[in-house]
Design a protein around this motif. Structure first.
Motif, mmCIF file in Angstrom:
data_model
loop_
_atom_site.group_PDB
_atom_site.id
_atom_site.type_symbol
_atom_site.label_atom_id
_atom_site.label_comp_id
_atom_site.label_asym_id
_atom_site.label_seq_id
_atom_site.Cartn_x
_atom_site.Cartn_y
_atom_site.Cartn_z
ATOM 1 N N ARG A 117 0.841 -1.211 0.000
ATOM 2 C CA ARG A 117 0.000 0.000 0.000
ATOM 3 C C ARG A 117 0.874 1.257 0.000
ATOM 4 O O ARG A 117 0.591 2.225 -0.697
ATOM 5 C CB ARG A 117 -0.934 0.016 1.220
ATOM 6 C CG ARG A 117 -2.119 -0.918 1.086
ATOM 7 C CD ARG A 117 -3.292 -0.462 1.953
ATOM 8 N NE ARG A 117 -2.958 -0.390 3.366
ATOM 9 C CZ ARG A 117 -3.004 -1.406 4.199
ATOM 10 N NH1 ARG A 117 -3.375 -2.614 3.765
ATOM 11 N NH2 ARG A 117 -2.701 -1.257 5.469
ATOM 12 N N GLN A 118 1.969 1.174 0.769
ATOM 13 C CA GLN A 118 2.877 2.319 0.824
ATOM 14 C C GLN A 118 3.495 2.568 -0.558
ATOM 15 O O GLN A 118 3.643 3.702 -0.991
ATOM 16 C CB GLN A 118 3.971 2.023 1.877
ATOM 17 C CG GLN A 118 4.739 3.212 2.338
ATOM 18 C CD GLN A 118 3.883 4.177 3.162
ATOM 19 O OE1 GLN A 118 2.662 4.245 3.016
ATOM 20 N NE2 GLN A 118 4.515 4.957 3.981
ATOM 21 N N GLY B 115 5.268 1.338 10.295
ATOM 22 C CA GLY B 115 4.432 0.138 10.257
ATOM 23 C C GLY B 115 4.883 -0.924 9.268
ATOM 24 O O GLY B 115 4.172 -1.902 9.037
ATOM 25 N N LEU B 116 6.072 -0.746 8.676
ATOM 26 C CA LEU B 116 6.544 -1.751 7.705
ATOM 27 C C LEU B 116 7.480 -2.756 8.374
ATOM 28 O O LEU B 116 8.116 -2.446 9.386
ATOM 29 C CB LEU B 116 7.294 -1.052 6.562
ATOM 30 C CG LEU B 116 6.541 0.029 5.791
ATOM 31 C CD1 LEU B 116 7.379 0.533 4.631
ATOM 32 C CD2 LEU B 116 5.206 -0.509 5.274
ATOM 33 N N ASP B 117 7.568 -3.955 7.796
ATOM 34 C CA ASP B 117 8.517 -4.932 8.343
ATOM 35 C C ASP B 117 9.923 -4.617 7.810
ATOM 36 O O ASP B 117 10.073 -3.813 6.893
ATOM 37 C CB ASP B 117 8.048 -6.365 8.073
ATOM 38 C CG ASP B 117 8.198 -6.800 6.623
ATOM 39 O OD1 ASP B 117 9.138 -6.323 5.943
ATOM 40 O OD2 ASP B 117 7.378 -7.622 6.166
ATOM 41 N N PRO B 118 10.965 -5.252 8.380
ATOM 42 C CA PRO B 118 12.339 -4.862 8.007
ATOM 43 C C PRO B 118 12.632 -4.948 6.503
ATOM 44 O O PRO B 118 13.331 -4.079 5.967
ATOM 45 C CB PRO B 118 13.208 -5.839 8.793
ATOM 46 C CG PRO B 118 12.387 -6.179 9.994
ATOM 47 C CD PRO B 118 10.955 -6.188 9.511
ATOM 48 N N ASN B 119 12.088 -5.962 5.823
ATOM 49 C CA ASN B 119 12.342 -6.058 4.372
ATOM 50 C C ASN B 119 11.672 -4.907 3.626
ATOM 51 O O ASN B 119 12.243 -4.328 2.703
ATOM 52 C CB ASN B 119 11.795 -7.372 3.805
ATOM 53 C CG ASN B 119 12.634 -8.546 4.256
ATOM 54 O OD1 ASN B 119 13.816 -8.375 4.566
ATOM 55 N ND2 ASN B 119 12.028 -9.718 4.300
ATOM 56 N N GLN B 120 10.450 -4.608 4.050
ATOM 57 C CA GLN B 120 9.715 -3.513 3.402
ATOM 58 C C GLN B 120 10.407 -2.179 3.670
ATOM 59 O O GLN B 120 10.505 -1.329 2.784
ATOM 60 C CB GLN B 120 8.275 -3.470 3.925
ATOM 61 C CG GLN B 120 7.459 -4.692 3.543
ATOM 62 C CD GLN B 120 6.152 -4.763 4.329
ATOM 63 O OE1 GLN B 120 6.028 -4.224 5.430
ATOM 64 N NE2 GLN B 120 5.170 -5.449 3.762
ATOM 65 N N ARG C 133 13.570 -1.739 4.132
ATOM 66 C CA ARG C 133 14.766 -1.679 3.278
ATOM 67 C C ARG C 133 14.386 -1.275 1.852
ATOM 68 O O ARG C 133 15.023 -0.428 1.236
ATOM 69 C CB ARG C 133 15.469 -3.043 3.281
ATOM 70 C CG ARG C 133 16.878 -2.976 2.749
ATOM 71 C CD ARG C 133 17.426 -4.352 2.534
ATOM 72 N NE ARG C 133 16.455 -5.157 1.770
ATOM 73 C CZ ARG C 133 16.471 -6.482 1.708
ATOM 74 N NH1 ARG C 133 17.361 -7.161 2.362
ATOM 75 N NH2 ARG C 133 15.572 -7.121 0.997
ATOM 76 N N ASP C 134 13.286 -1.856 1.338
ATOM 77 C CA ASP C 134 12.842 -1.531 -0.029
ATOM 78 C C ASP C 134 12.480 -0.055 -0.157
ATOM 79 O O ASP C 134 12.874 0.607 -1.110
ATOM 80 C CB ASP C 134 11.598 -2.362 -0.407
ATOM 81 C CG ASP C 134 11.951 -3.821 -0.626
ATOM 82 O OD1 ASP C 134 13.169 -4.127 -0.690
ATOM 83 O OD2 ASP C 134 11.018 -4.647 -0.731
ATOM 84 N N VAL C 135 11.701 0.438 0.815
ATOM 85 C CA VAL C 135 11.254 1.843 0.739
ATOM 86 C C VAL C 135 12.459 2.786 0.881
ATOM 87 O O VAL C 135 12.580 3.778 0.163
ATOM 88 C CB VAL C 135 10.166 2.145 1.799
ATOM 89 C CG1 VAL C 135 9.881 3.639 1.891
ATOM 90 C CG2 VAL C 135 8.877 1.407 1.449
ATOM 91 N N ARG C 136 13.392 2.434 1.782
ATOM 92 C CA ARG C 136 14.595 3.279 1.929
ATOM 93 C C ARG C 136 15.397 3.305 0.636
ATOM 94 O O ARG C 136 15.893 4.349 0.221
ATOM 95 C CB ARG C 136 15.479 2.765 3.064
ATOM 96 C CG ARG C 136 14.965 3.126 4.414
ATOM 97 C CD ARG C 136 15.909 2.620 5.474
ATOM 98 N NE ARG C 136 15.384 2.884 6.809
ATOM 99 C CZ ARG C 136 15.913 2.377 7.906
ATOM 100 N NH1 ARG C 136 16.967 1.582 7.846
ATOM 101 N NH2 ARG C 136 15.392 2.666 9.077
#
Ligand SMILES: Nc1ncnc2c1ncn2[C@@H]1O[C@H](COP(=O)(O)OP(=O)(O)OP(=O)(O)O)[C@@H](O)[C@H]1O
Length: 248
Positions: free
Chosen positions: A150-151, A174-179, A181-184
């Protein structure tokens, strides 16, 4: 991130000029001033309730200030709203709020709402779908997607009209660590060509993505500078956070 050493006044892309917002006697933002220049990726840092979301809404024109001015690429976000919105992408705290639409229909809808032509919409949809890695979920209702997806749909929506300036409210919350990392990684990539202000209350976000920090506490700016000035290791950063928030 770009080299920002040779910027001048024309390079100011996000500007808060003595912005205040009062709710009754309570000041959610008080006399907030700062300038973010072309190529900067700035963290808007502060504890919960510090006034980050309020200031971002004032900067983007979603809220009108009690006093002060906000400008995006030189355009006043109250009096030159349309011009400002053309250069601005704003990702609010909880992302897109159209749970029954699919990412495909949402992107098309926003492209049309922004007055883009059919071929522009098709070209940009292809680009943002690829950039935000949405191929797998294009036909699913947004309400059924994970928070991370969604983000990313929110990011794609915000990037569709190719804005030069991005304002993002807690993009990794509210994201998990993998998410995260992806967003960063995505934000780092966007920072190569865009001016970005992103809010967070996590110090590590700053090191991971930003070349500038504006720290706000109880509605006031209490620090504005380079992340290095906050400290160089987790313990120093932690101490500085406590110091700036007046915590004991
Ligand atoms: N509409 C409103 N009416 C009254 N008070 C408000 C309103 N909106 C925000 N506030 C208050 O203003 C202060 C700043 O809120 P804001 O949401 O800007 O903080 P924040 O730094 O974004 O916090 P968080 O990290 O928790 O999102 C808070 O005390 C909040 O309760």
């Amino acid at each position: 991130m770009q080299d920002t050493s040779s910027t001048d006044a024309n390079d100011v892309m996000i500007e808060a000029v003595r912005l205040s917002k009062y709710y009754g006697l309570f000041a959610a933002a008080q006399n907030v001033s700062f300038q973010i220049k072309k190529g900067e990726v700035a963290a808007f840092l502060g504890p919960n309730g510090a006034g980050k979301s309020t200031t971002m809404k004032l900067l983007t024109g979603y809220l009108s200030p009690s006093t002060g001015k906000a400008r995006i690429a030189g355009f006043d976000t109250q009096t030159e709203r349309l011009e400002a919105s053309k250069v601005l992408g704003y990702l609010p705290e909880n992302g897109p709020l159209y749970p029954d639409m699919t990412p495909r229909s949402l992107l098309k809808f926003f492209g049309q709402a922004r007055g883009m032509t059919g071929s522009q919409i098709r070209r940009r949809m292809e680009e943002v779908i690829e950039l935000c890695n949405l191929q797998q979920v294009l036909g699913k209702p947004i309400g059924k997607l994970s928070k991370g997806y969604r983000q990313r749909v929110g990011m794609a929506q915000v990037l569709l009209h190719e804005p030069d300036v991005l304002i993002m409210d807690e993009p990794t919350s509210g994201l998990d660590p993998n998410q995260i990392r992806d967003v960063r990684n995505l934000i780092r990539k966007l920072g190569e060509t865009k001016t970005i202000l992103l809010s967070t209350h996590i110090l590590q976000e700053v090191e991971a993505m930003c070349n500038r920090v504006v720290f706000i506490n109880e509605g006031r700016v209490v620090f504005d500078g380079h992340p290095n000035e906050l400290g160089s290791n987790p313990a120093e950063l932690d101490n500085k956070f406590h110091e700036l928030t007046g915590a004991v």
